[in-house]
Design a protein around this motif. Structure first.
Motif, PDB file in Angstrom:
ATOM      1  N   MET A   1      -2.510  -7.169  -7.555  1.00 50.43           N
ATOM      2  CA  MET A   1      -3.545  -6.328  -6.940  1.00 50.43           C
ATOM      3  C   MET A   1      -2.925  -5.520  -5.803  1.00 50.43           C
ATOM      4  SD  MET A   1      -7.106  -7.541  -5.163  1.00 50.43           S
ATOM      5  CE  MET A   1      -8.201  -6.356  -4.390  1.00 50.43           C
ATOM      6  N   LEU A   2      -3.327  -4.284  -5.711  1.00 56.62           N
ATOM      7  CA  LEU A   2      -2.832  -3.446  -4.629  1.00 56.62           C
ATOM      8  C   LEU A   2      -3.518  -3.845  -3.328  1.00 56.62           C
ATOM      9  CD1 LEU A   2      -1.044  -0.947  -3.908  1.00 56.62           C
ATOM     10  CD2 LEU A   2      -3.127   0.417  -4.110  1.00 56.62           C
ATOM     11  N   VAL A   3      -2.723  -4.155  -2.298  1.00 57.33           N
ATOM     12  CA  VAL A   3      -3.282  -4.536  -1.008  1.00 57.33           C
ATOM     13  C   VAL A   3      -2.964  -3.528   0.089  1.00 57.33           C
ATOM     14  CG1 VAL A   3      -3.307  -6.995  -1.559  1.00 57.33           C
ATOM     15  CG2 VAL A   3      -1.292  -6.000  -0.457  1.00 57.33           C
ATOM     16  N   VAL A   4      -1.965  -2.689  -0.123  1.00 53.59           N
ATOM     17  CA  VAL A   4      -1.590  -1.725   0.910  1.00 53.59           C
ATOM     18  C   VAL A   4      -0.785  -0.600   0.276  1.00 53.59           C
ATOM     19  CG1 VAL A   4       0.569  -2.927   1.496  1.00 53.59           C
ATOM     20  CG2 VAL A   4      -0.558  -1.513   3.232  1.00 53.59           C
ATOM     21  N   ALA A   5      -0.881   0.582   0.850  1.00 57.25           N
ATOM     22  CA  ALA A   5      -0.104   1.719   0.349  1.00 57.25           C
ATOM     23  C   ALA A   5       0.197   2.667   1.501  1.00 57.25           C
ATOM     24  CB  ALA A   5      -0.859   2.457  -0.757  1.00 57.25           C
ATOM     25  N   ALA A   6       1.346   3.288   1.412  1.00 59.04           N
ATOM     26  CA  ALA A   6       1.731   4.344   2.351  1.00 59.04           C
ATOM     27  C   ALA A   6       2.024   5.595   1.541  1.00 59.04           C
ATOM     28  CB  ALA A   6       2.954   3.931   3.162  1.00 59.04           C
ATOM     29  N   VAL A  37       5.028   3.116   6.862  1.00 64.17           N
ATOM     30  CA  VAL A  37       5.939   2.155   6.236  1.00 64.17           C
ATOM     31  C   VAL A  37       5.862   0.811   6.960  1.00 64.17           C
ATOM     32  CG1 VAL A  37       8.367   1.640   5.786  1.00 64.17           C
ATOM     33  CG2 VAL A  37       7.471   3.918   5.312  1.00 64.17           C
ATOM     34  N   GLY A  38       5.675   0.837   8.278  1.00 67.23           N
ATOM     35  CA  GLY A  38       5.515  -0.414   9.014  1.00 67.23           C
ATOM     36  C   GLY A  38       4.310  -1.203   8.551  1.00 67.23           C
ATOM     37  N   LEU A  39       3.248  -0.515   8.160  1.00 67.12           N
ATOM     38  CA  LEU A  39       2.059  -1.192   7.656  1.00 67.12           C
ATOM     39  C   LEU A  39       2.357  -1.948   6.362  1.00 67.12           C
ATOM     40  CD1 LEU A  39      -1.037  -1.586   8.000  1.00 67.12           C
ATOM     41  CD2 LEU A  39      -1.337   0.444   6.568  1.00 67.12           C
ATOM     42  N   LEU A  40       3.252  -1.402   5.535  1.00 67.95           N
ATOM     43  CA  LEU A  40       3.618  -2.088   4.290  1.00 67.95           C
ATOM     44  C   LEU A  40       4.215  -3.458   4.585  1.00 67.95           C
ATOM     45  CD1 LEU A  40       5.333   0.821   2.283  1.00 67.95           C
ATOM     46  CD2 LEU A  40       2.936   0.087   2.188  1.00 67.95           C
ATOM     47  N   ALA A  41       5.164  -3.495   5.510  1.00 64.69           N
ATOM     48  CA  ALA A  41       5.816  -4.758   5.832  1.00 64.69           C
ATOM     49  C   ALA A  41       4.837  -5.744   6.453  1.00 64.69           C
ATOM     50  CB  ALA A  41       6.990  -4.508   6.776  1.00 64.69           C
ATOM     51  N   ALA A  42       3.941  -5.239   7.292  1.00 62.34           N
ATOM     52  CA  ALA A  42       2.996  -6.118   7.970  1.00 62.34           C
ATOM     53  C   ALA A  42       2.049  -6.810   7.003  1.00 62.34           C
ATOM     54  CB  ALA A  42       2.199  -5.317   9.006  1.00 62.34           C
ATOM     55  N   SER A  43       1.849  -6.236   5.818  1.00 63.74           N
ATOM     56  CA  SER A  43       0.920  -6.819   4.851  1.00 63.74           C
ATOM     57  C   SER A  43       1.542  -7.951   4.041  1.00 63.74           C
ATOM     58  CB  SER A  43       0.429  -5.736   3.888  1.00 63.74           C
ATOM     59  OG  SER A  43       1.474  -5.356   3.006  1.00 63.74           O
ATOM     60  N   ARG A  44       2.846  -8.150   4.193  1.00 60.12           N
ATOM     61  CA  ARG A  44       3.574  -9.217   3.477  1.00 60.12           C
ATOM     62  C   ARG A  44       3.304  -9.206   1.967  1.00 60.12           C
ATOM     63  NH1 ARG A  44       6.065 -12.440   6.961  1.00 60.12           N
ATOM     64  NH2 ARG A  44       5.370 -12.500   9.139  1.00 60.12           N
ATOM     65  N   PRO A  45       3.649  -8.123   1.286  1.00 63.52           N
ATOM     66  CA  PRO A  45       3.404  -8.047  -0.161  1.00 63.52           C
ATOM     67  C   PRO A  45       4.383  -8.913  -0.953  1.00 63.52           C
ATOM     68  CG  PRO A  45       4.665  -6.157   0.551  1.00 63.52           C
ATOM     69  CD  PRO A  45       4.312  -6.915   1.804  1.00 63.52           C
ATOM     70  N   ASP A  46       3.989  -9.211  -2.172  1.00 62.53           N
ATOM     71  CA  ASP A  46       4.890  -9.924  -3.092  1.00 62.53           C
ATOM     72  C   ASP A  46       5.871  -8.961  -3.748  1.00 62.53           C
ATOM     73  OD1 ASP A  46       3.482 -12.370  -2.693  1.00 62.53           O
ATOM     74  OD2 ASP A  46       1.953 -11.684  -4.127  1.00 62.53           O
ATOM     75  N   GLU A 141       0.267 -10.662  -7.252  1.00 58.18           N
ATOM     76  CA  GLU A 141      -0.966 -10.923  -6.517  1.00 58.18           C
ATOM     77  C   GLU A 141      -1.140  -9.958  -5.352  1.00 58.18           C
ATOM     78  OE1 GLU A 141      -3.157 -14.618  -4.135  1.00 58.18           O
ATOM     79  OE2 GLU A 141      -1.467 -15.000  -5.498  1.00 58.18           O
ATOM     80  N   ARG A 142      -0.026  -9.615  -4.678  1.00 60.48           N
ATOM     81  CA  ARG A 142      -0.086  -8.710  -3.528  1.00 60.48           C
ATOM     82  C   ARG A 142       0.958  -7.615  -3.727  1.00 60.48           C
ATOM     83  NH1 ARG A 142      -2.880 -10.202   0.775  1.00 60.48           N
ATOM     84  NH2 ARG A 142      -1.584  -8.986   2.204  1.00 60.48           N
ATOM     85  N   VAL A 143       0.499  -6.444  -4.108  1.00 59.90           N
ATOM     86  CA  VAL A 143       1.380  -5.313  -4.416  1.00 59.90           C
ATOM     87  C   VAL A 143       1.239  -4.257  -3.328  1.00 59.90           C
ATOM     88  CG1 VAL A 143       1.776  -3.396  -6.030  1.00 59.90           C
ATOM     89  CG2 VAL A 143       1.337  -5.703  -6.898  1.00 59.90           C
ATOM     90  N   ALA A 144       2.376  -3.676  -2.948  1.00 55.09           N
ATOM     91  CA  ALA A 144       2.398  -2.554  -2.012  1.00 55.09           C
ATOM     92  C   ALA A 144       3.015  -1.353  -2.710  1.00 55.09           C
ATOM     93  CB  ALA A 144       3.206  -2.907  -0.760  1.00 55.09           C
ATOM     94  N   LEU A 145       2.553  -0.173  -2.341  1.00 54.13           N
ATOM     95  CA  LEU A 145       3.097   1.070  -2.884  1.00 54.13           C
ATOM     96  C   LEU A 145       3.550   1.969  -1.744  1.00 54.13           C
ATOM     97  CD1 LEU A 145       0.627   2.279  -5.701  1.00 54.13           C
ATOM     98  CD2 LEU A 145       2.731   0.970  -5.955  1.00 54.13           C
ATOM     99  N   LEU A 146       4.737   2.557  -1.898  1.00 48.70           N
ATOM    100  CA  LEU A 146       5.185   3.662  -1.060  1.00 48.70           C
ATOM    101  C   LEU A 146       5.201   4.880  -1.965  1.00 48.70           C
ATOM    102  CD1 LEU A 146       6.309   5.087   1.386  1.00 48.70           C
ATOM    103  CD2 LEU A 146       8.561   4.106   0.881  1.00 48.70           C
TER     104      LEU A 146
END
Length: 238
Positions: A1-6, A37-46, A141-146
């Motif tokens: 699931m997408l939890v954060v994106a930049a 980009v800092g927000l991506l790291a803070a979300s601790r994605p898988d 479970e926890r996906v991030a996108l740049l």
């Protein structure tokens, strides 16, 4: 699931060594990209996927290398900090948008999750883009996108695509959609018009829209400008 994106623009001029004397002109964009980009790291994605436009699609594993030699600069970047894969041949060099993303991640000392680059065919249809986004979002479970990509390149007579009166309206709608995480509006962006306006971000933004469907994310527009007649946007979704 997408939890954060930049969402970040992809001009090589973001890299100060490429911009040289003009580097200060994009300081505000660089600062906004760093925040996103800092927000991506803070979300601790898988898992982190880096998505950007290219002449054809492709997959770039962690360790793939890009270069800015084509812009007269002896500078190489690597996607992620992990070792380069040895069990298969390396892909072709990172397309420029993914190389810019690799530079942004290196600047942020990214080392939080497995990473993979996805080049999206700039001519891909909205349905194809959205389908790729759903695939990426469902991979962990926890996906991030740049997401890398620019708006129209036709905002002024000195822009790469010269002046097109439709460009300002296209960019305004893209900025609104990116700033409010409006997936429906992003998917409604016209692929034909985007191509005419040289808006390279259209396909990656629609990958993001597909990935974010049903995720309930909120959006914030961190930067919007067109300093060289090209629409540059930075947004954060969480």
């Amino acid at each position: 699931m997408l939890v954060v994106a930049a969402v970040c623009p992809s001009p090589p001029l973001l890299v100060p060594e490429v911009a040289t004397g003009a580097a200060p002109e994009l300081d505000a964009a660089r600062a906004a990209c760093a925040d996103a980009v800092g927000l991506l790291a803070a979300s601790r994605p898988d898992r982190l996927y880096v998505v950007g436009p290219a002449e054809e699609g492709g997959v770039y594993p962690a360790g793939a290398v890009g270069s800015f030699a084509g812009f007269g600069v002896d500078l190489s970047v690597q996607l992620g900090e992990g070792p380069r894969p040895t069990d298969r041949p390396l892909p072709t060099p990172l397309p420029t948008p993914l190389a810019v993303a690799a530079w942004l991640l290196a600047r942020a000392a990214w080392a939080d999750a497995p990473i993979e680059g996805r080049a999206v065919d700039a001519a891909a249809t909205p349905d194809v883009c959205a389908g790729l986004g759903r695939e990426l979002a469902g991979s962990a479970e926890r996906v991030a996108l740049l997401v890398m990509g620019d708006g129209s390149a036709c905002r002024t007579v000195k822009a790469p695509g010269y002046l097109d009166e439709r460009a300002a309206g296209f960019d305004a709608e893209a900025a609104r959609a990116l700033g409010t995480a409006d997936t429906t509006a992003l998917l409604a962006l016209d692929a034909g018009l985007a191509a005419e306006l040289k808006a390279a971000g259209r396909a990656p933004w629609q990958v993001l829209a597909g990935a974010a469907e049903g995720a309930g994310l909120d959006g914030r527009l961190l930067f919007e400008d067109a300093p060289y007649g090209v629409g540059y946007f930075v947004a954060a979704w969480s």
